[in-house]
Write a protein that holds these residues in place. Structure first.
Motif, PDB file in Angstrom:
ATOM      1  N   THR A 266      38.268 153.714 -48.140  1.00  0.00           N
ATOM      2  CA  THR A 266      39.312 152.563 -48.272  1.00  0.00           C
ATOM      3  C   THR A 266      40.116 153.066 -47.053  1.00  0.00           C
ATOM      4  O   THR A 266      41.303 152.450 -47.107  1.00  0.00           O
ATOM      5  CB  THR A 266      40.054 152.614 -49.587  1.00  0.00           C
ATOM      6  OG1 THR A 266      40.690 154.060 -49.757  1.00  0.00           O
ATOM      7  CG2 THR A 266      39.132 152.310 -50.762  1.00  0.00           C
TER       8      THR A 266
ATOM      9  N   THR B  33      39.792 137.786 -36.480  1.00  0.00           N
ATOM     10  CA  THR B  33      38.835 136.684 -36.641  1.00  0.00           C
ATOM     11  C   THR B  33      39.108 135.582 -35.826  1.00  0.00           C
ATOM     12  O   THR B  33      40.233 134.987 -35.962  1.00  0.00           O
ATOM     13  CB  THR B  33      38.406 136.624 -38.443  1.00  0.00           C
ATOM     14  OG1 THR B  33      38.292 137.825 -39.019  1.00  0.00           O
ATOM     15  CG2 THR B  33      37.489 135.356 -38.686  1.00  0.00           C
TER      16      THR B  33
ATOM     17  N   TYR C 110      42.779 142.714 -43.421  1.00  0.00           N
ATOM     18  CA  TYR C 110      41.661 143.610 -43.908  1.00  0.00           C
ATOM     19  C   TYR C 110      40.652 143.632 -43.014  1.00  0.00           C
ATOM     20  O   TYR C 110      40.865 142.858 -41.768  1.00  0.00           O
ATOM     21  CB  TYR C 110      41.086 142.710 -45.122  1.00  0.00           C
ATOM     22  CG  TYR C 110      41.764 142.622 -46.446  1.00  0.00           C
ATOM     23  CD1 TYR C 110      42.016 143.536 -47.323  1.00  0.00           C
ATOM     24  CD2 TYR C 110      42.896 141.448 -46.352  1.00  0.00           C
ATOM     25  CE1 TYR C 110      42.883 143.265 -48.393  1.00  0.00           C
ATOM     26  CE2 TYR C 110      43.852 141.223 -47.375  1.00  0.00           C
ATOM     27  CZ  TYR C 110      43.615 142.127 -48.399  1.00  0.00           C
ATOM     28  OH  TYR C 110      44.584 142.134 -49.684  1.00  0.00           O
TER      29      TYR C 110
ATOM     30  N   LYS D  46      36.672 143.087 -41.845  1.00  0.00           N
ATOM     31  CA  LYS D  46      35.403 142.647 -42.454  1.00  0.00           C
ATOM     32  C   LYS D  46      34.752 142.340 -40.985  1.00  0.00           C
ATOM     33  O   LYS D  46      35.162 141.594 -40.105  1.00  0.00           O
ATOM     34  CB  LYS D  46      35.549 141.351 -43.259  1.00  0.00           C
ATOM     35  CG  LYS D  46      34.384 140.661 -43.665  1.00  0.00           C
ATOM     36  CD  LYS D  46      34.455 139.731 -44.612  1.00  0.00           C
ATOM     37  CE  LYS D  46      32.988 139.210 -45.301  1.00  0.00           C
ATOM     38  NZ  LYS D  46      33.403 138.183 -45.957  1.00  0.00           N
ATOM     39  N   ASN D  47      33.577 143.042 -40.943  1.00  0.00           N
ATOM     40  CA  ASN D  47      32.589 142.830 -39.888  1.00  0.00           C
ATOM     41  C   ASN D  47      33.174 143.139 -38.505  1.00  0.00           C
ATOM     42  O   ASN D  47      33.199 142.559 -37.522  1.00  0.00           O
ATOM     43  CB  ASN D  47      31.838 141.344 -39.792  1.00  0.00           C
ATOM     44  CG  ASN D  47      31.223 140.914 -41.019  1.00  0.00           C
ATOM     45  OD1 ASN D  47      30.556 141.892 -41.559  1.00  0.00           O
ATOM     46  ND2 ASN D  47      31.406 139.693 -41.215  1.00  0.00           N
TER      47      ASN D  47
ATOM     48  N   THR E 164      41.178 140.058 -40.748  1.00  0.00           N
ATOM     49  CA  THR E 164      41.267 138.982 -41.372  1.00  0.00           C
ATOM     50  C   THR E 164      42.304 139.154 -42.588  1.00  0.00           C
ATOM     51  O   THR E 164      42.662 140.250 -43.114  1.00  0.00           O
ATOM     52  CB  THR E 164      39.849 138.679 -41.956  1.00  0.00           C
ATOM     53  OG1 THR E 164      40.207 137.211 -42.762  1.00  0.00           O
ATOM     54  CG2 THR E 164      39.401 139.816 -42.826  1.00  0.00           C
TER      55      THR E 164
ATOM     56  N   THR F 169      41.746 137.622 -45.192  1.00  0.00           N
ATOM     57  CA  THR F 169      40.830 137.434 -46.445  1.00  0.00           C
ATOM     58  C   THR F 169      40.350 138.570 -47.079  1.00  0.00           C
ATOM     59  O   THR F 169      39.655 139.379 -46.571  1.00  0.00           O
ATOM     60  CB  THR F 169      39.821 136.450 -46.258  1.00  0.00           C
ATOM     61  OG1 THR F 169      40.324 135.264 -45.448  1.00  0.00           O
ATOM     62  CG2 THR F 169      38.904 136.208 -47.280  1.00  0.00           C
TER      63      THR F 169
ATOM     64  N   GLU G  62      38.289 139.189 -49.728  1.00  0.00           N
ATOM     65  CA  GLU G  62      37.019 139.341 -50.345  1.00  0.00           C
ATOM     66  C   GLU G  62      35.935 139.937 -49.470  1.00  0.00           C
ATOM     67  O   GLU G  62      35.688 139.443 -48.181  1.00  0.00           O
ATOM     68  CB  GLU G  62      36.597 137.799 -50.719  1.00  0.00           C
ATOM     69  CG  GLU G  62      35.062 137.600 -51.524  1.00  0.00           C
ATOM     70  CD  GLU G  62      34.835 136.362 -51.654  1.00  0.00           C
ATOM     71  OE1 GLU G  62      33.642 135.886 -52.082  1.00  0.00           O
ATOM     72  OE2 GLU G  62      35.726 135.509 -51.902  1.00  0.00           O
ATOM     73  N   GLY G  63      35.291 140.822 -50.185  1.00  0.00           N
ATOM     74  CA  GLY G  63      34.318 141.487 -49.138  1.00  0.00           C
ATOM     75  C   GLY G  63      34.761 142.513 -47.973  1.00  0.00           C
ATOM     76  O   GLY G  63      33.915 142.684 -47.230  1.00  0.00           O
ATOM     77  N   ALA G  64      36.111 142.632 -47.992  1.00  0.00           N
ATOM     78  CA  ALA G  64      36.551 143.440 -46.809  1.00  0.00           C
ATOM     79  C   ALA G  64      37.537 144.770 -47.526  1.00  0.00           C
ATOM     80  O   ALA G  64      37.635 145.082 -48.658  1.00  0.00           O
ATOM     81  CB  ALA G  64      37.603 142.489 -46.159  1.00  0.00           C
TER      82      ALA G  64
END
Length: 109
Positions: A32, A61, A73, A75-76, A80, A82, A84-86
């Protein structure tokens, strides 16, 4: 390992064992904790020091506007708003508009 209540380090850098090749100032995620590498290309299984505090301009993003103070967050490999998934990266330090390529982020805040 350590004595009880022994000082270990300031906590502003994290030694990260690379899983894949990473370059200078790349975002890494260790559980984390989000960090930014401080050395040129490192191969898998090598250790690289990463900054885990401070404000960094990180790739954002595309097309996303993020307000100052918003929790952000990773992500990839991009920032972002968002969750979710991050993985939580920190807090947006300055408002960024949709056209901005980067977002100033206070790491792990």
């Amino acid at each position: 390992m350590y004595k009880s209540n022994q000082f270990v380090q300031k906590g502003d850098k994290l030694d990260y064992k690379a899983v894949t090749p990473v370059g200078y100032h790349e975002i890494i995620v260790a559980g984390t904790i989000v960090g930014v590498t401080t050395r040129a290309t490192v191969e898998p299984n090598e250790i690289v020091a990463c900054d885990v505090v401070g404000v960094y301009a990180l790739d954002k993003t595309e097309g996303e506007a993020i307000a100052q103070g918003t929790v952000v967050y990773v992500k990839n490999g991009k920032i972002t708003a968002t969750a979710e998934g991050a993985v939580k990266a920190g807090v947006c330090w300055e408002t960024c508009v949709a056209d901005d390529a980067t977002c100033a982020v206070k790491l792990n805040a």
